[in-house]
Design a protein around this motif. Sequence first.
Motif, PDB file in Angstrom:
ATOM      1  N   ASP A  94       0.605  -1.423   0.081  1.00 30.57           N
ATOM      2  CA  ASP A  94      -0.138   0.463   0.087  1.00 30.57           C
ATOM      3  C   ASP A  94       0.767   0.866  -0.078  1.00 30.57           C
ATOM      4  O   ASP A  94       0.916   2.098   0.788  1.00 30.57           O
ATOM      5  CB  ASP A  94      -0.767   0.378   1.509  1.00 30.57           C
ATOM      6  N   LYS A 139      -7.500  -4.868   0.032  1.00 31.63           N
ATOM      7  CA  LYS A 139      -7.415  -5.909   1.068  1.00 31.63           C
ATOM      8  C   LYS A 139      -6.079  -5.334   1.832  1.00 31.63           C
ATOM      9  O   LYS A 139      -4.833  -5.417   1.131  1.00 31.63           O
ATOM     10  CB  LYS A 139      -8.160  -7.153  -0.198  1.00 31.63           C
ATOM     11  N   ASP A 140      -6.901  -5.851   2.950  1.00 28.29           N
ATOM     12  CA  ASP A 140      -5.371  -5.413   3.997  1.00 28.29           C
ATOM     13  C   ASP A 140      -5.745  -6.494   4.692  1.00 28.29           C
ATOM     14  O   ASP A 140      -6.481  -6.522   5.283  1.00 28.29           O
ATOM     15  CB  ASP A 140      -5.438  -3.990   5.027  1.00 28.29           C
ATOM     16  N   LYS A 145      -1.652  -7.156   2.468  1.00 30.85           N
ATOM     17  CA  LYS A 145      -2.462  -6.616   2.062  1.00 30.85           C
ATOM     18  C   LYS A 145      -1.813  -5.944   0.097  1.00 30.85           C
ATOM     19  O   LYS A 145      -0.663  -5.956   0.165  1.00 30.85           O
ATOM     20  CB  LYS A 145      -1.764  -5.741   2.125  1.00 30.85           C
TER      21      LYS A 145
END
Length: 222
Positions: A94, A139-140, A145
């Motif tokens: 991220d 999505k984590d 992630k």
Amino acid sequence: MPEYRLNARKPKNSAGLPTAKRGELYLIHRQDIASMPAIDPKGVLCTGDIHLKPGRRVHILYLTPSTQKRNTSSEGDADSRGFKKKVTGNFPGDDLEIHQFIANNINEAFVIVMNSYDQVYQRMYGTKDNPLYFTGEFKDENDSKGYELTFEQNFADEHPVLFYNGAILIDESATEEPDVEFDTLYARKDGSNLTYDDVEKWTDLFAGEFFKADFFPISNQW
């Protein structure tokens, strides 16, 4: 009714096995496209280049190769069936860069060029008239992630996938700081970055035969 009656004979051995993919996708914003290449009468092979508007470039997006999926499905009612393309994959992590990409490109329309399996023609998904639209889901989770990214056409068209071997115009450094020492290439307006040798060369240049007094008067105070 199709003009051509074509064969599709048994391919080379192991042609159906998965092929290693490169991570980079070439993304072209629909609004950046000036013109698309012509498509030959058999409906798949492009003949020519994608031409972009002045100053525009192809952009690069990384997707983990093992997560990439390139799907073409036929759909529609009888007498109006066509092919709808979809490209998906995962961007790991991220980092700021991917979040900025998502924020600025959600619902944007793209044409995508990807590496080929046969190493001769690249594969092109979408066209200027029927591009792929971009969505993303972050999505984590406990084990990983990243972003699940999807590019999909809204409508089916007559082309299952296009084969392309034209130019790909990339300028990755267009928005980055140039890796150039400009002080070593150009003189400042006030001459503050000139050495004694530079001044001597400039003096010789302006006093040379190339610059005649009739065209370029030189002050004796130089």
